[in-house]
Scaffold this motif. Structure first.
Motif, PDB file in Angstrom:
ATOM      1  N   TYR A 130     -17.085  -5.731   6.608  1.00  0.00           N
ATOM      2  CA  TYR A 130     -17.500  -4.316   6.623  1.00  0.00           C
ATOM      3  C   TYR A 130     -18.273  -3.937   5.369  1.00  0.00           C
ATOM      4  CZ  TYR A 130     -13.751  -3.009   3.375  1.00  0.00           C
ATOM      5  OH  TYR A 130     -12.952  -2.896   2.261  1.00  0.00           O
ATOM      6  N   CYS A 137      -0.950   1.655  12.286  1.00  0.00           N
ATOM      7  CA  CYS A 137      -0.067   1.041  11.291  1.00  0.00           C
ATOM      8  C   CYS A 137      -0.301   1.606   9.905  1.00  0.00           C
ATOM      9  CB  CYS A 137      -0.325  -0.471  11.311  1.00  0.00           C
ATOM     10  SG  CYS A 137       0.600  -1.377  10.094  1.00  0.00           S
ATOM     11  N   GLY A 138      -1.571   1.838   9.550  1.00  0.00           N
ATOM     12  CA  GLY A 138      -1.871   2.319   8.198  1.00  0.00           C
ATOM     13  C   GLY A 138      -3.232   2.959   8.135  1.00  0.00           C
ATOM     14  N   GLY A 191     -13.144  -7.315   4.015  1.00  0.00           N
ATOM     15  CA  GLY A 191     -14.159  -7.098   2.991  1.00  0.00           C
ATOM     16  C   GLY A 191     -14.539  -8.394   2.298  1.00  0.00           C
ATOM     17  N   LYS A 229     -12.999 -13.733   2.611  1.00  0.00           N
ATOM     18  CA  LYS A 229     -11.927 -13.295   3.517  1.00  0.00           C
ATOM     19  C   LYS A 229     -12.338 -13.528   4.967  1.00  0.00           C
ATOM     20  CE  LYS A 229      -9.737  -9.967   0.394  1.00  0.00           C
ATOM     21  NZ  LYS A 229      -9.264  -8.599   0.174  1.00  0.00           N
ATOM     22  N   PHE A 235       3.604   4.129  13.819  1.00  0.00           N
ATOM     23  CA  PHE A 235       4.932   3.514  13.697  1.00  0.00           C
ATOM     24  C   PHE A 235       5.169   3.108  12.252  1.00  0.00           C
ATOM     25  CE2 PHE A 235       4.295  -1.074  13.039  1.00  0.00           C
ATOM     26  CZ  PHE A 235       2.920  -1.151  13.242  1.00  0.00           C
ATOM     27  N   ILE A 236       6.429   3.051  11.894  1.00  0.00           N
ATOM     28  CA  ILE A 236       6.869   2.503  10.608  1.00  0.00           C
ATOM     29  C   ILE A 236       7.794   1.344  10.957  1.00  0.00           C
ATOM     30  CG2 ILE A 236       8.181   2.972   8.486  1.00  0.00           C
ATOM     31  CD1 ILE A 236       5.487   4.449   8.572  1.00  0.00           C
ATOM     32  N   VAL A 237       7.618   0.242  10.262  1.00  0.00           N
ATOM     33  CA  VAL A 237       8.338  -0.976  10.654  1.00  0.00           C
ATOM     34  C   VAL A 237       9.849  -0.740  10.737  1.00  0.00           C
ATOM     35  CG1 VAL A 237       8.416  -1.883   8.285  1.00  0.00           C
ATOM     36  CG2 VAL A 237       8.543  -3.456  10.235  1.00  0.00           C
ATOM     37  N   GLY A 273      -5.318  -9.368   4.987  1.00  0.00           N
ATOM     38  CA  GLY A 273      -4.183  -8.943   4.171  1.00  0.00           C
ATOM     39  C   GLY A 273      -2.856  -9.368   4.759  1.00  0.00           C
ATOM     40  N   GLY A 274      -1.784  -8.858   4.145  1.00  0.00           N
ATOM     41  CA  GLY A 274      -0.438  -9.266   4.520  1.00  0.00           C
ATOM     42  C   GLY A 274      -0.157  -9.100   5.999  1.00  0.00           C
ATOM     43  N   VAL A 275      -0.364  -7.903   6.527  1.00  0.00           N
ATOM     44  CA  VAL A 275      -0.081  -7.648   7.944  1.00  0.00           C
ATOM     45  C   VAL A 275      -1.171  -8.249   8.824  1.00  0.00           C
ATOM     46  CG1 VAL A 275       0.252  -5.855   9.699  1.00  0.00           C
ATOM     47  CG2 VAL A 275       1.127  -5.486   7.386  1.00  0.00           C
ATOM     48  N   PRO A 319       0.807  -1.223   0.000  1.00  0.00           N
ATOM     49  CA  PRO A 319       0.000   0.000   0.000  1.00  0.00           C
ATOM     50  C   PRO A 319       0.838   1.271   0.000  1.00  0.00           C
ATOM     51  CG  PRO A 319      -0.970  -1.608   1.490  1.00  0.00           C
ATOM     52  CD  PRO A 319       0.329  -2.201   1.014  1.00  0.00           C
ATOM     53  N   ASN A 352      -6.731  -7.982  -3.733  1.00  0.00           N
ATOM     54  CA  ASN A 352      -5.730  -8.975  -3.309  1.00  0.00           C
ATOM     55  C   ASN A 352      -6.272  -9.788  -2.142  1.00  0.00           C
ATOM     56  OD1 ASN A 352      -5.493  -6.560  -1.603  1.00  0.00           O
ATOM     57  ND2 ASN A 352      -3.810  -7.633  -0.619  1.00  0.00           N
ATOM     58  N   TYR A 411      -5.437   6.671   1.119  1.00  0.00           N
ATOM     59  CA  TYR A 411      -4.214   6.836   0.317  1.00  0.00           C
ATOM     60  C   TYR A 411      -4.479   7.411  -1.081  1.00  0.00           C
ATOM     61  CZ  TYR A 411      -1.716   4.021   3.860  1.00  0.00           C
ATOM     62  OH  TYR A 411      -1.162   3.535   5.013  1.00  0.00           O
ATOM     63  N   GLN A 424      -5.392  -0.226  10.499  1.00  0.00           N
ATOM     64  CA  GLN A 424      -4.734  -0.266   9.193  1.00  0.00           C
ATOM     65  C   GLN A 424      -5.501   0.472   8.115  1.00  0.00           C
ATOM     66  OE1 GLN A 424      -1.992  -3.421   8.675  1.00  0.00           O
ATOM     67  NE2 GLN A 424      -3.663  -4.873   8.934  1.00  0.00           N
ATOM     68  N   LEU A 447      -4.587  -3.508  -4.300  1.00  0.00           N
ATOM     69  CA  LEU A 447      -4.462  -3.240  -2.863  1.00  0.00           C
ATOM     70  C   LEU A 447      -5.503  -2.240  -2.375  1.00  0.00           C
ATOM     71  CD1 LEU A 447      -0.583  -2.889  -2.792  1.00  0.00           C
ATOM     72  CD2 LEU A 447      -1.889  -4.690  -1.641  1.00  0.00           C
TER      73      LEU A 447
HETATM   74  P1  NAP Z   1      -3.036  -5.773   2.510  1.00  0.00           P
HETATM   75  O1  NAP Z   1      -3.808  -5.702   3.804  1.00  0.00           O
HETATM   76  O2  NAP Z   1      -2.544  -7.076   2.044  1.00  0.00           O
HETATM   77  O3  NAP Z   1      -3.845  -5.098   1.336  1.00  0.00           O
HETATM   78  C1  NAP Z   1      -4.575  -3.934   1.545  1.00  0.00           C
HETATM   79  C2  NAP Z   1      -6.007  -4.273   2.015  1.00  0.00           C
HETATM   80  O4  NAP Z   1      -6.600  -3.114   2.556  1.00  0.00           O
HETATM   81  C3  NAP Z   1      -6.930  -4.660   0.861  1.00  0.00           C
HETATM   82  O5  NAP Z   1      -6.806  -6.013   0.497  1.00  0.00           O
HETATM   83  C4  NAP Z   1      -8.295  -4.333   1.445  1.00  0.00           C
HETATM   84  O6  NAP Z   1      -8.787  -5.459   2.160  1.00  0.00           O
HETATM   85  C5  NAP Z   1      -8.001  -3.224   2.471  1.00  0.00           C
HETATM   86  N1  NAP Z   1      -8.559  -1.954   2.005  1.00  0.00           N
HETATM   87  C6  NAP Z   1      -8.199  -1.245   0.912  1.00  0.00           C
HETATM   88  N2  NAP Z   1      -8.948  -0.126   0.811  1.00  0.00           N
HETATM   89  C7  NAP Z   1      -9.809  -0.155   1.858  1.00  0.00           C
HETATM   90  C8  NAP Z   1     -10.831   0.731   2.318  1.00  0.00           C
HETATM   91  N3  NAP Z   1     -11.134   1.868   1.652  1.00  0.00           N
HETATM   92  N4  NAP Z   1     -11.533   0.400   3.427  1.00  0.00           N
HETATM   93  C9  NAP Z   1     -11.240  -0.740   4.106  1.00  0.00           C
HETATM   94  N5  NAP Z   1     -10.278  -1.613   3.729  1.00  0.00           N
HETATM   95  C10 NAP Z   1      -9.564  -1.311   2.620  1.00  0.00           C
HETATM   96  O7  NAP Z   1      -1.803  -4.769   2.663  1.00  0.00           O
HETATM   97  P2  NAP Z   1      -0.697  -4.758   3.811  1.00  0.00           P
HETATM   98  O8  NAP Z   1       0.616  -4.651   3.155  1.00  0.00           O
HETATM   99  O9  NAP Z   1      -0.925  -5.845   4.767  1.00  0.00           O
HETATM  100  O10 NAP Z   1      -0.968  -3.336   4.502  1.00  0.00           O
HETATM  101  C11 NAP Z   1      -2.097  -3.152   5.349  1.00  0.00           C
HETATM  102  C12 NAP Z   1      -1.998  -1.772   5.992  1.00  0.00           C
HETATM  103  O11 NAP Z   1      -0.810  -1.718   6.785  1.00  0.00           O
HETATM  104  C13 NAP Z   1      -1.912  -0.607   5.021  1.00  0.00           C
HETATM  105  O12 NAP Z   1      -2.586   0.491   5.584  1.00  0.00           O
HETATM  106  C14 NAP Z   1      -0.424  -0.327   4.950  1.00  0.00           C
HETATM  107  O13 NAP Z   1      -0.137   0.998   4.577  1.00  0.00           O
HETATM  108  C15 NAP Z   1      -0.017  -0.625   6.380  1.00  0.00           C
HETATM  109  N6  NAP Z   1       1.396  -1.008   6.557  1.00  0.00           N
HETATM  110  C16 NAP Z   1       2.125  -0.245   7.408  1.00  0.00           C
HETATM  111  C17 NAP Z   1       3.423  -0.578   7.661  1.00  0.00           C
HETATM  112  C18 NAP Z   1       4.182   0.265   8.635  1.00  0.00           C
HETATM  113  O14 NAP Z   1       5.410   0.135   8.714  1.00  0.00           O
HETATM  114  N7  NAP Z   1       3.508   1.128   9.387  1.00  0.00           N
HETATM  115  C19 NAP Z   1       4.030  -1.678   7.021  1.00  0.00           C
HETATM  116  C20 NAP Z   1       3.256  -2.454   6.154  1.00  0.00           C
HETATM  117  C21 NAP Z   1       1.926  -2.094   5.917  1.00  0.00           C
HETATM  118  P3  NAP Z   1     -10.392  -5.784   2.245  1.00  0.00           P
HETATM  119  O15 NAP Z   1     -10.689  -6.648   1.065  1.00  0.00           O
HETATM  120  O16 NAP Z   1     -10.524  -6.433   3.540  1.00  0.00           O
HETATM  121  O17 NAP Z   1     -11.060  -4.451   2.126  1.00  0.00           O
END
Ligand code: NAP
Length: 337
Positions: free
Chosen positions: A200, A245-246, A180, A184, A276-278, A158-160, A49, A326, A251, A223, A321
């Motif tokens: 949701y 986290c996000g 969503g 899932k 936080f950022i990882v 998702g991934g995290v 993302p 995904n 975005y 997130q 994403l």
């Molecule tokens: P992910 O969850 O594998 O993919 C993103 C997921 O977010 C999508 O599959 C979707 O899932 C959901 N999404 C997208 N738009 C949305 C919306 N408008 N409302 C609700 N859900 C929505 O990606 P990830 O890499 O694991 O990242 C998840 C979050 O963690 C992101 O916010 C990312 O920026 C953050 N992150 C932060 C760090 C850090 O260091 N702080 C590191 C990695 C990731 P659904 O099908 O469930 O909607």
């Protein structure tokens, strides 16, 4: 040895959703290898993302990608030629680099990547770089989970999110995932052992939380932001914790509006919210790798990757994403390695 490489460059900063032409895909000659450099053949590209944030020039935690520069991304690949001691041909190497088929590099931002019998490169790369450490440090250091507490995680499939929920179960929490769609939600409860899921897209998040967690929420692993975050924050217990986290729902926003502050409620409930950022935890990554690899080998943590073929389609894949297209950690398979 390859003489050309394929690479994505940032041509325009997207406005709203990523559109055709924001990124351009090119064949380019490979530069000659200099002393201290090696050539990496990329196997997998991680799509995250945060890629959309790097494409913009909004305030962020590292410099934006410059216009005309190769798009930044996490990669894992194999060294195919080397003039750098310690990076021998055949070695797996991973790190921050470029959306490209081949990379000539001095190794800045990269390092050797482990090969673990019983775990594929995609599984290991799709867990350790860097969704697993994000889940591990965000939940354990900031969330501070205790047995019997109620943990909510958004973007839960998702991934995290998938890893946060499973670590929460290992720590004895009641885990509620917000995701969503029915598939899932079924996955996180039936395959991963979360206690509850909230879809949701078809359910009212607040009403469902009142029904399944009338006791309130101790930890909100945030997130997504927006209405989902508001519904969970409204139900936090006194002294609750929020690893921030996000905020993926914002975005692609073009209005620049921030979430409204809710300072009085945060005060009255004495909540701890920490963004936080990882990479803040980079010096402790080995601790997270050891724990995550151990849990994966023991079958205590499962991680799902969504692997899409074709570097040439990376600009399409990344859009998944932001629409929930995904299912698991999104990777592009660039080549067999
Ligand atoms: P992910 O969850 O594998 O993919 C993103 C997921 O977010 C999508 O599959 C979707 O899932 C959901 N999404 C997208 N738009 C949305 C919306 N408008 N409302 C609700 N859900 C929505 O990606 P990830 O890499 O694991 O990242 C998840 C979050 O963690 C992101 O916010 C990312 O920026 C953050 N992150 C932060 C760090 C850090 O260091 N702080 C590191 C990695 C990731 P659904 O099908 O469930 O909607």
């Amino acid at each position: 040895m390859a003489e050309t490489r394929q690479v994505w460059r940032l041509a325009k900063r997207p406005v709203g959703d990523i559109r055709d032409g924001d990124l351009v895909f090119r064949d380019e000659p490979l530069p000659e290898l200099q002393e201290g450099q090696f050539l990496l053949k990329v196997g997998y590209l991680s799509l995250d993302p945060t890629n959309r944030i790097w494409m913009s020039d909004m305030e962020q935690y590292m410099p934006p990608v410059e216009l005309g520069a190769p798009m930044r991304g996490g990669v894992v690949g194999r060294v195919v030629a080397s003039r750098k001691p310690g990076y021998e041909p055949g070695m797996l190497v991973a790190g921050f680099s470029e959306w490209a088929s081949h990379i000539v590099t001095d190794g800045t931002g990269m390092g050797p990547f482990p090969e673990i019998p019983g775990l594929s490169v995609a599984q290991l790369f799709g867990t350790l770089a860097a969704v697993g450490p994000t889940a591990y440090f965000g939940l354990l250091d900031i969330g501070q989970p205790k047995p019997g507490e109620t943990l909510v995680v958004s973007a839960a499939a998702g991934g995290v999110g998938q890893i946060v929920g499973q670590i929460g179960k290992l720590k004895g929490c009641k885990v509620i995932g917000i995701a969503g769609g029915a598939d899932k939600c079924r996955y996180i409860t039936q395959e991963l052992g979360f206690d509850h899921a909230i879809d949701y897209k078809s359910q009212d998040v607040g009403a469902e939380l009142d029904r399944i967690a009338p006791e309130g929420v101790d930890i909100n692993f945030e997130q997504v932001g927006g209405k989902i975050m508001s519904a969970v924050l409204d139900r936090m217990k006194v002294f609750g914790r929020v690893p921030l986290c996000g905020m993926i729902s914002g975005y692609n926003a073009t209005d620049g509006e921030e979430e409204p502050g809710r300072w009085t409620m945060l005060l009255m409930r004495r909540l701890t919210i920490r963004g936080f950022i990882v990479s803040d935890f980079a010096d402790r990554f080995p601790e997270a790798y050891q724990a995550l690899i151990g849990w994966m080998l023991e079958g205590k943590v499962k991680t799902r990757q969504d692997v899409r073929p074709g570097l040439d389609k990376a600009d399409e894949h990344v859009k998944l994403l932001y629409s929930g297209g995904n299912f698991g950690k999104l990777l592009v398979q660039v080549a067999d390695i």
